[in-house]
Structures are given as C-alpha cells and as structure tokens.
Design a protein around this motif. Structure first.
Motif, PDB file in Angstrom:
ATOM      1  N   THR A  93       8.258  -6.265   2.518  1.00  0.00           N
ATOM      2  CA  THR A  93       8.431  -4.890   2.994  1.00  0.00           C
ATOM      3  C   THR A  93       8.902  -3.982   1.871  1.00  0.00           C
ATOM      4  O   THR A  93       8.474  -2.830   1.762  1.00  0.00           O
ATOM      5  CB  THR A  93       9.445  -4.857   4.156  1.00  0.00           C
ATOM      6  N   PHE A  94       9.766  -4.502   1.009  1.00  0.00           N
ATOM      7  CA  PHE A  94      10.304  -3.712  -0.099  1.00  0.00           C
ATOM      8  C   PHE A  94       9.179  -3.249  -1.030  1.00  0.00           C
ATOM      9  O   PHE A  94       9.059  -2.056  -1.341  1.00  0.00           O
ATOM     10  CB  PHE A  94      11.328  -4.536  -0.872  1.00  0.00           C
ATOM     11  N   LEU A  95       8.339  -4.163  -1.471  1.00  0.00           N
ATOM     12  CA  LEU A  95       7.232  -3.812  -2.360  1.00  0.00           C
ATOM     13  C   LEU A  95       6.201  -2.932  -1.654  1.00  0.00           C
ATOM     14  O   LEU A  95       5.676  -1.985  -2.238  1.00  0.00           O
ATOM     15  CB  LEU A  95       6.560  -5.070  -2.898  1.00  0.00           C
ATOM     16  N   ASN A  96       5.919  -3.246  -0.401  1.00  0.00           N
ATOM     17  CA  ASN A  96       4.944  -2.445   0.344  1.00  0.00           C
ATOM     18  C   ASN A  96       5.417  -1.007   0.535  1.00  0.00           C
ATOM     19  O   ASN A  96       4.607  -0.078   0.516  1.00  0.00           O
ATOM     20  CB  ASN A  96       4.658  -3.087   1.697  1.00  0.00           C
ATOM     21  N   ASN A  97       6.732  -0.823   0.735  1.00  0.00           N
ATOM     22  CA  ASN A  97       7.259   0.535   0.871  1.00  0.00           C
ATOM     23  C   ASN A  97       7.074   1.339  -0.420  1.00  0.00           C
ATOM     24  O   ASN A  97       6.726   2.525  -0.385  1.00  0.00           O
ATOM     25  CB  ASN A  97       8.743   0.498   1.244  1.00  0.00           C
ATOM     26  N   ILE A  98       7.316   0.686  -1.566  1.00  0.00           N
ATOM     27  CA  ILE A  98       7.127   1.371  -2.851  1.00  0.00           C
ATOM     28  C   ILE A  98       5.649   1.703  -3.052  1.00  0.00           C
ATOM     29  O   ILE A  98       5.293   2.806  -3.484  1.00  0.00           O
ATOM     30  CB  ILE A  98       7.645   0.506  -4.016  1.00  0.00           C
ATOM     31  N   LEU A  99       4.783   0.745  -2.733  1.00  0.00           N
ATOM     32  CA  LEU A  99       3.342   0.962  -2.890  1.00  0.00           C
ATOM     33  C   LEU A  99       2.846   2.047  -1.941  1.00  0.00           C
ATOM     34  O   LEU A  99       2.027   2.897  -2.326  1.00  0.00           O
ATOM     35  CB  LEU A  99       2.604  -0.352  -2.644  1.00  0.00           C
ATOM     36  N   LEU A 100       3.349   2.041  -0.711  1.00  0.00           N
ATOM     37  CA  LEU A 100       2.962   3.066   0.269  1.00  0.00           C
ATOM     38  C   LEU A 100       3.334   4.452  -0.242  1.00  0.00           C
ATOM     39  O   LEU A 100       2.515   5.388  -0.191  1.00  0.00           O
ATOM     40  CB  LEU A 100       3.666   2.787   1.603  1.00  0.00           C
ATOM     41  N   SER A 101       4.551   4.591  -0.742  1.00  0.00           N
ATOM     42  CA  SER A 101       4.983   5.873  -1.296  1.00  0.00           C
ATOM     43  C   SER A 101       4.118   6.282  -2.488  1.00  0.00           C
ATOM     44  O   SER A 101       3.753   7.454  -2.640  1.00  0.00           O
ATOM     45  CB  SER A 101       6.454   5.787  -1.716  1.00  0.00           C
ATOM     46  N   ALA A 102       3.780   5.309  -3.336  1.00  0.00           N
ATOM     47  CA  ALA A 102       2.945   5.592  -4.513  1.00  0.00           C
ATOM     48  C   ALA A 102       1.557   6.080  -4.087  1.00  0.00           C
ATOM     49  O   ALA A 102       1.038   7.077  -4.629  1.00  0.00           O
ATOM     50  CB  ALA A 102       2.826   4.338  -5.376  1.00  0.00           C
ATOM     51  N   TYR A 103       0.941   5.389  -3.137  1.00  0.00           N
ATOM     52  CA  TYR A 103      -0.375   5.809  -2.649  1.00  0.00           C
ATOM     53  C   TYR A 103      -0.321   7.235  -2.074  1.00  0.00           C
ATOM     54  O   TYR A 103      -1.169   8.079  -2.356  1.00  0.00           O
ATOM     55  CB  TYR A 103      -0.857   4.856  -1.567  1.00  0.00           C
ATOM     56  N   LEU A 104       0.701   7.501  -1.248  1.00  0.00           N
ATOM     57  CA  LEU A 104       0.795   8.804  -0.589  1.00  0.00           C
ATOM     58  C   LEU A 104       1.063   9.921  -1.587  1.00  0.00           C
ATOM     59  O   LEU A 104       0.477  11.004  -1.500  1.00  0.00           O
ATOM     60  CB  LEU A 104       1.898   8.771   0.474  1.00  0.00           C
ATOM     61  N   ASN A 105       1.940   9.666  -2.542  1.00  0.00           N
ATOM     62  CA  ASN A 105       2.315  10.707  -3.501  1.00  0.00           C
ATOM     63  C   ASN A 105       1.222  10.993  -4.526  1.00  0.00           C
ATOM     64  O   ASN A 105       1.233  12.051  -5.168  1.00  0.00           O
ATOM     65  CB  ASN A 105       3.606  10.324  -4.229  1.00  0.00           C
ATOM     66  N   SER A 106       0.302  10.048  -4.692  1.00  0.00           N
ATOM     67  CA  SER A 106      -0.770  10.267  -5.666  1.00  0.00           C
ATOM     68  C   SER A 106      -1.708  11.375  -5.221  1.00  0.00           C
ATOM     69  O   SER A 106      -2.387  12.002  -6.031  1.00  0.00           O
ATOM     70  CB  SER A 106      -1.570   8.978  -5.880  1.00  0.00           C
ATOM     71  N   GLY A 107      -1.754  11.626  -3.894  1.00  0.00           N
ATOM     72  CA  GLY A 107      -2.631  12.667  -3.371  1.00  0.00           C
ATOM     73  C   GLY A 107      -4.101  12.301  -3.357  1.00  0.00           C
ATOM     74  O   GLY A 107      -4.948  13.113  -3.001  1.00  0.00           O
ATOM     75  N   TRP A 108      -4.400  11.057  -3.715  1.00  0.00           N
ATOM     76  CA  TRP A 108      -5.805  10.648  -3.831  1.00  0.00           C
ATOM     77  C   TRP A 108      -6.109   9.387  -3.029  1.00  0.00           C
ATOM     78  O   TRP A 108      -7.241   8.968  -2.937  1.00  0.00           O
ATOM     79  CB  TRP A 108      -6.113  10.383  -5.311  1.00  0.00           C
ATOM     80  N   CYS A 109      -5.063   8.775  -2.481  1.00  0.00           N
ATOM     81  CA  CYS A 109      -5.205   7.428  -1.912  1.00  0.00           C
ATOM     82  C   CYS A 109      -4.767   7.374  -0.456  1.00  0.00           C
ATOM     83  O   CYS A 109      -4.224   6.364  -0.006  1.00  0.00           O
ATOM     84  CB  CYS A 109      -4.392   6.419  -2.721  1.00  0.00           C
ATOM     85  N   PHE A 110      -4.978   8.454   0.304  1.00  0.00           N
ATOM     86  CA  PHE A 110      -4.460   8.482   1.671  1.00  0.00           C
ATOM     87  C   PHE A 110      -5.056   7.372   2.534  1.00  0.00           C
ATOM     88  O   PHE A 110      -4.356   6.739   3.329  1.00  0.00           O
ATOM     89  CB  PHE A 110      -4.729   9.844   2.307  1.00  0.00           C
ATOM     90  N   GLY A 111      -6.363   7.137   2.387  1.00  0.00           N
ATOM     91  CA  GLY A 111      -6.999   6.074   3.170  1.00  0.00           C
ATOM     92  C   GLY A 111      -6.401   4.710   2.875  1.00  0.00           C
ATOM     93  O   GLY A 111      -6.158   3.910   3.788  1.00  0.00           O
ATOM     94  N   TYR A 112      -6.124   4.431   1.601  1.00  0.00           N
ATOM     95  CA  TYR A 112      -5.493   3.167   1.228  1.00  0.00           C
ATOM     96  C   TYR A 112      -4.073   3.088   1.780  1.00  0.00           C
ATOM     97  O   TYR A 112      -3.618   2.023   2.203  1.00  0.00           O
ATOM     98  CB  TYR A 112      -5.473   3.017  -0.297  1.00  0.00           C
ATOM     99  N   ALA A 113      -3.361   4.225   1.761  1.00  0.00           N
ATOM    100  CA  ALA A 113      -1.995   4.248   2.285  1.00  0.00           C
ATOM    101  C   ALA A 113      -1.985   3.927   3.777  1.00  0.00           C
ATOM    102  O   ALA A 113      -1.172   3.115   4.244  1.00  0.00           O
ATOM    103  CB  ALA A 113      -1.363   5.611   2.029  1.00  0.00           C
TER     104      ALA A 113
END
Length: 286
Positions: A93-113
């Motif tokens: 969960t810890f790593l997934n939360n960081i990755l989720l935030s990274a995907y969302l903040n990139s502005g390009w990866c919403f579908g992946y998020a």
C-alpha cells in the motif's frame, strides 16, 4: 547499455544523476529501454538486494525527471511500476500510494492511476485522500470524486479527515447536491471536523451558495478560528445576496480581530462600497 549502467552502479554512481541523462533522447523506445536498464541495475547497489529493494523503489519514484517532457515522465513511471511488480511489491500500500500520487500529479497518466486504484488490494485513508483530491482539484471530475467517496465509506473503515471531506463538500457544492452536503455537515459535527478551518471554509461557501447566507453566517459564527479565506467567503456571500452593508460590517469586524486582509478581502470590501455608493468607505478601504 545495461552492462555500462551496471558498471556505473557498482561504482556507486548517483541513480538520480543517471535518471537525468536520457533527457536528450527523443525516441520513446530508447527512453523506455534506458529507464528499464537504470531501474533494473539499481538493485546492485546493495550486497543484499532484497533487503533494500523497497527503499530503492521509493527513491526511484521520488527521483522522476520532472523537468523532462510529460511523455518521458510517463515512460519513467511505467518502468518503475513494472519493477514494483517484478520485485513482488504490487500489494504494498505504501508504494502504491506513492505511485498513485505520481501518476495523478504527472497530468498525463490518469487512466493508469485509476486502473492502479481499482487493482489495489488494500486502500487506506491516504489512498482515498490522494484520489479524491486529484479528482476535485486537478481534473474537476466532481461526480467521480463522490463515487470514490462512496467507495471509501463502504470499504475503508476509517472516519474521513479534512483532506477527504473538504474536496467532497466542494464537489457537492459544484454539483448542487444540497442533501448530500447537509449529511456531510452532520458527519463533520459528529467527528469534530466542523471546527477544522478548511472544513469550516468549505461549509460556509456551501451554505451561502446553495442554501442561505444567514445559514452560512451561523456556521461562520460557530467557528472558533477564522482565516482570511473564511472572512472573504462570508463577505462575498452577503455581497452576492444583495446585503453589501453586512459585508462591510464584517470587514470592520475582521480588522478588529487583527486578521490581515489579503487582496481578495480588499476587493470584496471595495465591491460592497460600490454597491452602496459609499465613496468615503471606498477611500478608507483604499
């Protein structure tokens, strides 16, 4: 390429420096291969790779080349995501939360998020807070924010904090969901969040926009701590309701509390003076 990078890594080359090197590469395939080589080689930094893999993944997630073009950052996160799965941390969960935030903040990866969010085996308060805030603030997907909040209430087993409840109240305000907002206000009172300054600001705005400015005043008066945003919101509410004299009275009251007005409060006060044809008051505000 992999052999060269492994040689750099064995010499303790800085991973962050290596991640900056491919910014001159233009072809997506080359960029992806380069990042794959860096990420795969990073486990050689430690004599016991497994013991340090989680920390290495965190470092990789936080070392994304933010100044690079968006597609490059996108490929980078995809590669790190693949490495998370390869090393068996897909349920972290810890790593997934960081990755989720990274995907969302990139502005390009919403579908992946969204796909990552749906596949997570365990989602905590941070997970839902990250998703709801992004849906409201970054993507303005207010209905989706409410859907995720409903899932939170069904599955999380925790009370919402201000970072969950605030954007949900504001999403309801945008969607004119009065009944849902009233329920959220009740929930905030029950959990003690009604005195949180951020939640208080959200509720004041909701009431003057969708219910009644006098109801907003009741919420305002009950707040023990009021920020400049709180004062501006209630002043704006009275001004837009055709009661500019109350807005000016509130401005005077705010000055007595030693809250320093910002440009938005000054603007609200000036608009109230214009509405009342109060030239001298406008001069005093100026």
């Amino acid at each position: 390429m992999t052999a060269i990078l492994q040689n750099f890594v064995r010499r303790r080359a800085d991973i962050v420096l290596l991640l900056r090197l491919p910014q001159k590469l233009k072809h997506p395939t080359k960029i992806c291969r380069y990042y794959s080589a860096v990420v795969s080689s990073s486990q050689l930094l430690h004599p016991n790779p497994r013991a340090a893999q989680k920390g290495e993944l965190v470092k990789l997630l936080l070392s994304a080349p933010q100044s690079a073009p968006r597609p490059t950052v996108f490929y980078y996160y995809k590669v790190v995501h693949a490495q998370i799965v390869r090393w068996g941390f897909e349920s972290s969960t810890f790593l997934n939360n960081i990755l989720l935030s990274a995907y969302l903040n990139s502005g390009w990866c919403f579908g992946y998020a969204y796909a990552l969010f749906d596949r997570m085996s365990h989602r905590n308060l941070t997970t839902f807070s990250t998703m709801i805030n992004a849906l409201y603030k970054q993507y303005e997907l207010y209905n989706e924010a409410l859907v995720v909040f409903s899932e939170f209430r069904r599955s999380c087993g925790q009370n919402p904090d201000e970072f969950v409840l605030g954007p949900v109240i504001r999403s309801c305000t945008q969607l004119k969901c009065v009944g849902v907002c009233l329920q959220l206000h009740t929930s905030a009172i029950r959990t003690g969040l009604d005195q949180n300054i951020y939640i208080g600001n959200c509720l004041v705005e909701f009431y003057w926009k969708l219910v009644d400015v006098d109801a907003a005043r009741l919420v305002f008066d009950c707040l023990l701590i009021k920020s400049v945003v709180t004062w501006n919101s209630i002043m704006t509410g009275f001004a837009k309701s055709g009661r500019s004299e109350v807005s000016l009275d509130l401005f005077k009251e705010m000055l007595r509390t030693n809250v320093v007005p910002d440009k938005y409060v000054i603007s609200s006060a000036l608009r109230a003076c214009v509405a009342l044809d109060f030239l001298e008051g406008g001069r005093q505000v100026h």
